[in-house]
Design a protein around this motif. Structure first.
Motif, short mmCIF file in Angstrom:
data_model
loop_
_atom_site.label_atom_id
_atom_site.label_comp_id
_atom_site.label_asym_id
_atom_site.label_seq_id
_atom_site.Cartn_x
_atom_site.Cartn_y
_atom_site.Cartn_z
N ARG A 190 44.65 -8.78 -3.44
CA ARG A 190 45.99 -9.18 -2.96
C ARG A 190 46.94 -7.99 -2.89
NH1 ARG A 190 46.45 -14.19 -7.03
NH2 ARG A 190 44.83 -15.48 -6.11
N GLN A 191 46.67 -6.99 -3.73
CA GLN A 191 47.53 -5.80 -3.79
C GLN A 191 47.08 -4.69 -2.84
OE1 GLN A 191 47.52 -4.54 -7.90
NE2 GLN A 191 47.40 -6.66 -8.58
N VAL A 192 45.97 -4.89 -2.16
CA VAL A 192 45.40 -3.86 -1.29
C VAL A 192 45.88 -4.08 0.14
CG1 VAL A 192 43.22 -2.94 -0.38
CG2 VAL A 192 43.38 -3.59 -2.79
N ALA A 193 46.38 -3.01 0.75
CA ALA A 193 46.87 -3.07 2.13
C ALA A 193 45.70 -3.13 3.12
CB ALA A 193 47.73 -1.85 2.42
N ASP A 194 46.00 -3.55 4.34
CA ASP A 194 45.00 -3.55 5.40
C ASP A 194 44.46 -2.13 5.59
OD1 ASP A 194 45.44 -6.23 5.74
OD2 ASP A 194 46.49 -6.05 7.66
N ASN A 195 43.19 -2.04 5.88
CA ASN A 195 42.47 -0.77 6.08
C ASN A 195 42.39 0.07 4.81
OD1 ASN A 195 41.76 -1.15 8.80
ND2 ASN A 195 43.82 -0.58 9.41
N GLN A 196 42.63 -0.54 3.67
CA GLN A 196 42.48 0.13 2.39
C GLN A 196 41.41 -0.61 1.60
OE1 GLN A 196 44.36 3.10 1.25
NE2 GLN A 196 44.27 3.04 3.47
N ALA A 197 41.04 -0.08 0.44
CA ALA A 197 39.90 -0.64 -0.28
C ALA A 197 40.16 -0.76 -1.77
CB ALA A 197 38.67 0.22 -0.04
N LEU A 198 39.37 -1.66 -2.35
CA LEU A 198 39.26 -1.83 -3.79
C LEU A 198 37.91 -1.25 -4.20
CD1 LEU A 198 39.64 -3.17 -6.63
CD2 LEU A 198 38.68 -5.25 -5.62
N TYR A 199 37.92 -0.46 -5.25
CA TYR A 199 36.68 0.02 -5.86
C TYR A 199 36.53 -0.74 -7.17
CZ TYR A 199 33.45 3.31 -8.21
OH TYR A 199 32.40 3.88 -8.88
N LEU A 200 35.47 -1.52 -7.29
CA LEU A 200 35.23 -2.35 -8.47
C LEU A 200 33.87 -1.98 -9.05
CD1 LEU A 200 36.08 -5.97 -9.07
CD2 LEU A 200 33.68 -5.38 -9.27
N ILE A 201 33.81 -1.92 -10.37
CA ILE A 201 32.52 -1.73 -11.05
C ILE A 201 32.28 -2.93 -11.95
CG2 ILE A 201 32.43 0.78 -10.89
CD1 ILE A 201 33.53 0.94 -13.75
N ALA A 202 31.01 -3.32 -12.07
CA ALA A 202 30.64 -4.48 -12.88
C ALA A 202 29.27 -4.25 -13.49
CB ALA A 202 30.63 -5.74 -12.00
N THR A 203 28.97 -5.02 -14.53
CA THR A 203 27.65 -4.94 -15.16
C THR A 203 26.87 -6.24 -15.02
OG1 THR A 203 28.74 -5.43 -17.27
CG2 THR A 203 28.19 -3.13 -16.83
N ASP A 204 27.51 -7.31 -14.61
CA ASP A 204 26.82 -8.59 -14.44
C ASP A 204 26.00 -8.54 -13.15
OD1 ASP A 204 26.16 -11.26 -13.64
OD2 ASP A 204 27.65 -11.99 -15.06
N PRO A 205 24.68 -8.70 -13.23
CA PRO A 205 23.84 -8.61 -12.02
C PRO A 205 24.20 -9.64 -10.96
CG PRO A 205 22.48 -9.10 -13.97
CD PRO A 205 23.89 -8.93 -14.43
N ASN A 206 24.73 -10.79 -11.36
CA ASN A 206 25.12 -11.81 -10.38
C ASN A 206 26.31 -11.37 -9.54
OD1 ASN A 206 23.13 -13.70 -11.12
ND2 ASN A 206 24.37 -14.33 -12.86
N SER A 207 27.04 -10.38 -10.01
CA SER A 207 28.22 -9.94 -9.27
C SER A 207 27.85 -9.42 -7.88
CB SER A 207 28.98 -8.87 -10.06
OG SER A 207 28.20 -7.72 -10.25
N GLN A 208 26.68 -8.83 -7.75
CA GLN A 208 26.26 -8.32 -6.44
C GLN A 208 26.19 -9.45 -5.42
OE1 GLN A 208 22.71 -5.80 -7.16
NE2 GLN A 208 23.94 -4.31 -6.05
N LYS A 209 25.50 -10.50 -5.77
CA LYS A 209 25.34 -11.63 -4.84
C LYS A 209 26.69 -12.31 -4.59
CE LYS A 209 23.79 -15.28 -6.56
NZ LYS A 209 23.24 -16.38 -7.25
N ASP A 210 27.45 -12.54 -5.66
CA ASP A 210 28.73 -13.25 -5.54
C ASP A 210 29.73 -12.48 -4.69
OD1 ASP A 210 27.67 -15.17 -7.20
OD2 ASP A 210 28.81 -14.56 -8.97
N LEU A 211 29.89 -11.20 -4.97
CA LEU A 211 30.88 -10.40 -4.25
C LEU A 211 30.49 -10.19 -2.79
CD1 LEU A 211 31.89 -7.98 -7.08
CD2 LEU A 211 33.48 -9.38 -5.77
N VAL A 212 29.23 -9.94 -2.53
CA VAL A 212 28.79 -9.75 -1.15
C VAL A 212 28.98 -11.05 -0.36
CG1 VAL A 212 26.79 -9.31 0.33
CG2 VAL A 212 27.24 -7.84 -1.66
N ALA A 213 28.65 -12.19 -0.94
CA ALA A 213 28.84 -13.47 -0.25
C ALA A 213 30.32 -13.73 0.02
CB ALA A 213 28.25 -14.60 -1.08
N TYR A 214 31.16 -13.45 -0.95
CA TYR A 214 32.61 -13.63 -0.78
C TYR A 214 33.13 -12.74 0.35
CZ TYR A 214 37.61 -13.28 -1.60
OH TYR A 214 38.97 -13.27 -1.43
#
Length: 113
Positions: A57-81
């Motif tokens: 919500r805080q990221v402007a258009d054409n900008q990005a969020l860099y997120l790191i996670a350790t939960d293996p399910n995060s890959q599937k969940d975030l990519v699907a979202y």
């Protein structure tokens, strides 16, 4: 870019800055593409996804969020979202320098509406 890593320890900052810099270079993206960072390591599913939604919500258009996670399910969940919401996502993983546990990296770009 260093200021986005303020939540990391001084020892961790260079490692994650290098991971991000290398990936941005590989993707031919400008170094100022990422304007937000979230450390979702050790958060169980679905918390990495929820934290990504809130932070985006805080990221402007054409900008990005860099997120790191350790939960293996995060890959599937975030990519699907991201797919469902027309966000551009780049993922990769590395091993944590201290624990050798997998760390999942995400660059999530908000395209112009």
């Amino acid at each position: 870019m260093t200021h986005i890593f303020d939540t990391l320890t001084a020892a961790e900052r260079p490692t994650f800055k290098d991971h991000l810099t290398d990936k941005l270079h590989e993707l031919n993206l400008p170094s100022d593409t990422v304007e937000a960072f979230y450390d979702a390591r050790n958060l169980p599913c679905p918390m990495p996804l929820l934290k990504a939604k809130v932070t985006l919500r805080q990221v402007a258009d054409n900008q990005a969020l860099y997120l790191i996670a350790t939960d293996p399910n995060s890959q599937k969940d975030l990519v699907a979202y991201c797919t469902k919401n027309a966000l551009i996502v780049h993922t990769w993983h590395s091993l944590d320098v201290i624990s050798d546990a997998p760390v999942y990296h995400f660059i999530i770009i908000k395209p112009t509406n």
